[in-house]
Design a protein around this motif. Structure first.
Motif, mmCIF file in Angstrom:
data_model
loop_
_atom_site.group_PDB
_atom_site.id
_atom_site.type_symbol
_atom_site.label_atom_id
_atom_site.label_comp_id
_atom_site.label_asym_id
_atom_site.label_seq_id
_atom_site.Cartn_x
_atom_site.Cartn_y
_atom_site.Cartn_z
ATOM 1 N N ARG A 4 42.944 38.849 42.315
ATOM 2 C CA ARG A 4 42.059 38.018 41.496
ATOM 3 C C ARG A 4 41.954 38.583 40.089
ATOM 4 O O ARG A 4 42.255 39.749 39.854
ATOM 5 C CB ARG A 4 40.670 37.931 42.138
ATOM 6 C CG ARG A 4 40.007 39.290 42.304
ATOM 7 C CD ARG A 4 39.390 39.401 43.701
ATOM 8 N NE ARG A 4 38.660 40.673 43.849
ATOM 9 C CZ ARG A 4 39.188 41.760 44.407
ATOM 10 N NH1 ARG A 4 40.433 41.777 44.844
ATOM 11 N NH2 ARG A 4 38.475 42.854 44.523
ATOM 12 N N VAL A 51 40.157 50.108 43.963
ATOM 13 C CA VAL A 51 40.861 48.834 43.954
ATOM 14 C C VAL A 51 42.132 49.069 43.137
ATOM 15 O O VAL A 51 42.231 50.084 42.437
ATOM 16 C CB VAL A 51 40.018 47.684 43.347
ATOM 17 C CG1 VAL A 51 38.762 47.450 44.155
ATOM 18 C CG2 VAL A 51 39.677 47.958 41.906
ATOM 19 N N ASP A 65 41.221 43.668 53.541
ATOM 20 C CA ASP A 65 42.039 42.920 52.591
ATOM 21 C C ASP A 65 41.176 42.053 51.693
ATOM 22 O O ASP A 65 40.110 41.601 52.081
ATOM 23 C CB ASP A 65 43.035 42.020 53.348
ATOM 24 C CG ASP A 65 44.201 42.851 53.864
ATOM 25 O OD1 ASP A 65 44.481 43.902 53.252
ATOM 26 O OD2 ASP A 65 44.807 42.452 54.876
ATOM 27 N N ALA A 66 41.653 41.859 50.478
ATOM 28 C CA ALA A 66 41.007 40.914 49.566
ATOM 29 C C ALA A 66 42.120 40.323 48.729
ATOM 30 O O ALA A 66 43.088 41.012 48.418
ATOM 31 C CB ALA A 66 39.987 41.634 48.689
ATOM 32 N N GLU A 87 30.832 40.699 41.065
ATOM 33 C CA GLU A 87 32.262 40.565 41.355
ATOM 34 C C GLU A 87 32.578 39.178 41.891
ATOM 35 O O GLU A 87 33.606 38.587 41.552
ATOM 36 C CB GLU A 87 32.739 41.650 42.330
ATOM 37 C CG GLU A 87 34.222 41.498 42.564
ATOM 38 C CD GLU A 87 34.938 42.681 43.188
ATOM 39 O OE1 GLU A 87 34.402 43.804 43.153
ATOM 40 O OE2 GLU A 87 36.046 42.442 43.700
ATOM 41 N N ALA A 101 28.383 43.613 43.751
ATOM 42 C CA ALA A 101 29.128 42.666 44.583
ATOM 43 C C ALA A 101 28.898 41.233 44.099
ATOM 44 O O ALA A 101 29.832 40.427 44.034
ATOM 45 C CB ALA A 101 28.703 42.808 46.043
ATOM 46 N N SER A 109 43.731 43.931 42.984
ATOM 47 C CA SER A 109 43.814 43.630 44.414
ATOM 48 C C SER A 109 43.100 44.731 45.180
ATOM 49 O O SER A 109 42.812 45.792 44.635
ATOM 50 C CB SER A 109 45.270 43.511 44.863
ATOM 51 O OG SER A 109 45.911 44.750 44.717
ATOM 52 N N SER A 114 39.840 45.867 47.975
ATOM 53 C CA SER A 114 38.403 45.623 47.977
ATOM 54 C C SER A 114 37.636 46.924 48.074
ATOM 55 O O SER A 114 38.040 47.851 48.768
ATOM 56 C CB SER A 114 38.067 44.723 49.164
ATOM 57 O OG SER A 114 36.738 44.949 49.579
ATOM 58 N N ARG A 115 36.516 46.994 47.369
ATOM 59 C CA ARG A 115 35.644 48.165 47.457
ATOM 60 C C ARG A 115 35.043 48.285 48.847
ATOM 61 O O ARG A 115 34.682 49.366 49.287
ATOM 62 C CB ARG A 115 34.479 48.050 46.465
ATOM 63 C CG ARG A 115 34.910 48.053 45.052
ATOM 64 C CD ARG A 115 34.418 49.284 44.318
ATOM 65 N NE ARG A 115 34.918 49.245 42.961
ATOM 66 C CZ ARG A 115 35.817 50.087 42.480
ATOM 67 N NH1 ARG A 115 36.280 51.061 43.228
ATOM 68 N NH2 ARG A 115 36.257 49.971 41.247
ATOM 69 N N TRP A 117 33.534 42.731 36.807
ATOM 70 C CA TRP A 117 33.796 44.026 37.413
ATOM 71 C C TRP A 117 32.952 45.078 36.697
ATOM 72 O O TRP A 117 33.247 45.450 35.565
ATOM 73 C CB TRP A 117 35.283 44.332 37.263
ATOM 74 C CG TRP A 117 35.777 45.501 38.039
ATOM 75 C CD1 TRP A 117 35.113 46.271 38.925
ATOM 76 C CD2 TRP A 117 37.112 46.016 37.974
ATOM 77 N NE1 TRP A 117 35.944 47.238 39.431
ATOM 78 C CE2 TRP A 117 37.168 47.104 38.865
ATOM 79 C CE3 TRP A 117 38.267 45.670 37.256
ATOM 80 C CZ2 TRP A 117 38.342 47.850 39.049
ATOM 81 C CZ3 TRP A 117 39.425 46.417 37.447
ATOM 82 C CH2 TRP A 117 39.444 47.489 38.339
#
Ligand SMILES: *Cc1c(COP(=O)(O)O)cnc(C)c1O
Length: 409
Positions: free
Chosen positions: A47, A23, A43-44, A360, A357, A36, A38-39, A365
């Motif tokens: 945050r 990430v 797109d994510a 998260e 997850a 920004s 995503s694992r 994190w």
């Protein structure tokens, strides 16, 4: 064709929940970070996450004094070194850093010489290939860091691995060994488990069998010992049988590494260590800033940070033990660890990923560590603490973990 061959293997990794992705940290290293990407891929949105993943144990990576020292170092010595150390890249900044480090290590290794490297990985390759010649046998703990494993693979020496921290196996191997040179190789603090090697007992074995002891203190330097001098200070050891490797990208907050050892060992590394000879010296600005980092680590600020870290470790362990007990039927384990590395072993890759997850989704994190980094069926959350975590941060993690455990199928 190679591309198809690789593509199939990548799909296979994906299907076994083993594919890794970066990430992107949009803000500097700190407990609270903007990220920004995503694992899971794709797109994510950007945050904010409260992280328990860095090795920035003292919270120095984004310390304003280090940023200033880096800028000052670049102005004085330049941004790049331009060449390897032996060609023309060894600046006054590198020499001054090595001298300071040898004073640091003097109480633990008599007349310690010091050689600096760009990374701990390179320092470990240097040590094991330069010292582990055909006359030598390497005795390595099975949970040693990947860089020690790779160094042992590249070395011409015979390799004997002993079960994690199993000194009776090691003693037996040493007694059976007939090569003239024997090198015991161990992490001081094991990076995925947080437990410590019994360095006094390892040193006693080294003395008994006329061996040397190579100590990788990546997770101890800056954190352990009254002034952060590392694991040798923690145990009160002093011996010229010790060859010490400390890294400068973790608690010291920058990057780089050093080896401290008897001057003859250091001289041999200069002459033969290929990662030293054939690689561009690190930026002199970093070497310069590292001297500020050493002053911070050893000073009042460092003492306060180590005390804060210690409080967070106690708080987290209490909370985690309660959590493991509350969900006893899941069979989670919290191994013994007195350091900033606290593993919560959950077993399956899928559970570790689901927990990470779920955390998260709650704004936390925490990395899920899976094989091959750790043995099969010991996938885990590897929680790392920093001096800059607050008591509220740790409570937030414990609450979120409790929720995540409930939600697990
Ligand atoms: C991180 C680490 C290294 C490598 O150090 P870098 O400076 O990051 O290359 C070596 N050994 C151990 C035990 C580590 O955790």
């Amino acid at each position: 064709m190679l591309i198809d061959h690789l593509y199939r293997q990548l799909l296979d990794l994906e299907s076994r929940a083993l594919r890794r992705r970066c990430v992107i940290a949009e803000s500097p290293c700190a407990p609270l970070q903007r990220v920004s990407g995503s694992r899971a891929g794709g797109d994510a949105p950007e945050r904010n996450l409260l992280g328990f993943c860095s090795n920035d144990y003292l919270g120095l990576a984004n310390h304003p004094s280090l940023g200033d020292a880096l800028a000052d170092g670049a102005r004085r010595y330049g941004a790049g070194s331009g060449a390897s150390h032996l060609v023309s890249g060894h600046s006054r900044a590198h020499a001054a850093l090595a001298e300071e480090l040898s004073e640091w290590m003097g109480p633990y290794i008599p007349q310690a010489g010091v050689l600096t490297f760009c990374t701990g990985y390179m320092a470990n390759l240097a040590l094991l290939t330069a010292l582990g010649d055909a006359q030598a046998t390497l005795f390595a703990d099975k949970l040693n860091h990947a860089s020690l494993i790779d160094g042992a693979r590249l070395a011409k020496a015979d390799l004997q691995r002993f079960a994690h921290c199993n000194l009776s196996v090691l003693a037996h191997q040493l007694a059976q060994c007939s090569t003239p040179i024997k090198l015991i190789v161990t992490d001081a603090v094991f990076s995925m488990d947080g437990d410590m090697a019994d360095l006094p007992a390892l040193l006693a074995l080294a003395e008994q069998h006329d061996a040397m002891l190579i100590v990788d203190d990546a997770h101890g330097f800056g954190v352990l010992g009254p002034r952060g001098q590392g694991s040798l200070a923690h145990f009160g050891l002093c011996s010229d049988r010790i060859i010490y490797m400390g890294t400068l990208g973790k608690a010291a907050g920058l990057s780089g590494a050093f080896v401290a050892a008897h001057p003859t060992v250091i001289e041999w590394l200069v002459q033969t260590a290929r990662t030293y000879i054939y690689s561009t010296a690190s930026s002199p600005a970093i070497a310069h800033a590292l001297r500020t980092s050493l002053a911070l680590v050893a000073g009042e600020d460092g003492m306060r940070r180590r005390a804060d870290l210690q409080q967070r470790i106690v708080q987290l362990r209490e909370g985690l033990s309660a959590c493991v007990a509350r969900y006893a039927d899941r069979g989670w384990q919290l191994p013994e660890s007195a350091t900033a590395i606290q593993p919560l072993i959950v077993g399956s890759n899928a559970d570790a990923l689901a927990l990470a997850a779920s955390l998260e989704a709650r704004g936390l994190w925490v990395p899920a560590i899976r094989p091959p980094t750790v043995p099969v069926n010991t996938a885990r959350l590897r929680i790392t603490l920093c001096a800059t975590h607050s008591a509220e941060d740790v409570s937030r993690l414990l609450d979120a973990l409790d929720q995540a455990a409930k939600d697990l199928p």
